[in-house]
Each structure stands twice: as structure tokens, then as C-alpha cells.
Scaffold this motif. Sequence first.
Motif, short mmCIF file in Angstrom:
data_model
loop_
_atom_site.label_atom_id
_atom_site.label_comp_id
_atom_site.label_asym_id
_atom_site.label_seq_id
_atom_site.Cartn_x
_atom_site.Cartn_y
_atom_site.Cartn_z
N LYS A 7 -25.37 13.31 -4.49
CA LYS A 7 -25.45 13.75 -3.20
C LYS A 7 -24.83 15.10 -2.86
O LYS A 7 -23.73 15.43 -3.87
CB LYS A 7 -24.35 12.69 -2.22
N ASP A 17 -30.58 22.09 7.95
CA ASP A 17 -31.67 21.51 6.91
C ASP A 17 -31.80 22.18 5.64
O ASP A 17 -32.94 22.70 5.07
CB ASP A 17 -33.06 21.71 7.66
N GLN A 19 -31.99 22.29 1.81
CA GLN A 19 -32.76 21.33 0.86
C GLN A 19 -33.50 22.26 -0.05
O GLN A 19 -33.52 23.45 0.09
CB GLN A 19 -33.69 20.64 1.58
N GLY A 23 -38.75 20.71 -0.41
CA GLY A 23 -38.26 19.29 -0.79
C GLY A 23 -37.68 19.00 -2.01
O GLY A 23 -37.70 19.43 -3.06
N TYR A 75 -36.04 9.88 -2.34
CA TYR A 75 -34.97 9.85 -1.60
C TYR A 75 -34.37 11.11 -0.87
O TYR A 75 -33.29 10.93 -0.45
CB TYR A 75 -33.76 9.12 -2.57
N GLY A 76 -34.92 12.16 -1.40
CA GLY A 76 -34.13 13.22 -0.84
C GLY A 76 -34.16 13.54 0.66
O GLY A 76 -35.32 13.10 1.34
N GLN A 77 -32.92 14.08 1.18
CA GLN A 77 -32.69 14.25 2.69
C GLN A 77 -32.05 15.60 2.81
O GLN A 77 -31.23 16.01 2.13
CB GLN A 77 -31.77 13.04 3.22
N PRO A 78 -32.52 16.50 3.80
CA PRO A 78 -31.59 17.74 3.80
C PRO A 78 -30.27 17.45 4.38
O PRO A 78 -30.15 16.47 5.09
CB PRO A 78 -32.73 18.57 4.99
N THR A 80 -28.11 18.54 7.32
CA THR A 80 -28.30 18.92 8.56
C THR A 80 -27.11 19.51 9.15
O THR A 80 -27.10 20.41 9.93
CB THR A 80 -29.04 17.80 9.35
N ALA A 86 -25.71 14.68 1.98
CA ALA A 86 -26.88 13.96 2.00
C ALA A 86 -27.40 13.66 0.73
O ALA A 86 -27.21 14.30 -0.24
CB ALA A 86 -27.81 15.08 2.75
N THR A 87 -28.29 12.59 0.43
CA THR A 87 -28.65 12.24 -0.98
C THR A 87 -29.94 13.23 -1.10
O THR A 87 -30.75 13.65 -0.62
CB THR A 87 -29.23 10.92 -0.68
#
Length: 150
Positions: A7, A17, A19, A23, A75-78, A80, A86-87
Amino acid sequence: MVKFALKITAKLENATDLQPAGGADNGLPYLFKLQCTTCQAVSDNICLSTSDPSSTTYKCKGCNAQGSASLVIGYGQPVTKSGQYATLMHINCDGFEPEDFTFSGDWACRSVVDGKYHEFQFTDGKFKKEEDQIKMIISNLEATFVVDRT
Ligand SMILES: [Zn+2]
């Protein structure tokens, strides 16, 4: 085998966002260390790539115990919001625990002014862009590995 979630968080100013460019699953070098669960010795940086997420075997320098680590994509999330965790990636480890993630490679964030993505690399743990109306700062990078019990 233990599943870990990597994380990340950061302080976002006029940006959202955050990341890896393209992505979390798109080619970022994942640099981190492995701590042996038998003798606690810590490895040098290892580098795993999402382009080859298959399990890689490691041998502890301290006690010669063998183990492995692999990335689990999807599983990746930005990030925000400023300060929100975020993971980024899931990592399966056997015989080791991951620690000390290094932010490297190409990243991207979206300006809250023009809504566009900007790609960049972190310099000294920071990113700063100031031109025309666009002023973005990303700082206070933090990463943590937590055991994923899902
Ligand atoms: Zn060891």
C-alpha cells in the motif's frame, strides 16, 4: 505462503490519481527487500516485474534458507486523495517478508486544474511541476506492506 498487499500514499497538492504510468500492472520495476523469516537477515534490493510475475526463488544470505516471492497483478488502485492509502500490488512470499519498497520508474498523476495525466519520475522522493496554471506537488511518499487476509 503469505499474501501481502503493498500500500502506498503521498501528499497530493493539486493532483489526484497517482499511480504508475500505464497502471500498476504495466511494467513498473518493483524494487524492495526481503527479510528472512528464519534469521531476520535482510536482502539487498530485489526487482520484480509485472511483465514476468512468475514466482522467483531466493536464498537467504544469512542462513541459506530458500524462499520465493511473486507479484500478483490485478489489485492496483490509484491514490486519489492526499494521505489516503491505496493498494498498488499484491505479493506472495514464502520464507520471506517484503519490506522497504523503493519508488522508481515512470509514474503519472492527474492535474485537478486541467484534468490531464502527467507522466514523471520521482526525484529525491518528490515530484514538482509548476508551469502556467499547472502547479502540482507530490511529496511525503510512503509505502507499507501489510498481510492480506482476504
Ligand atoms: Zn535467513
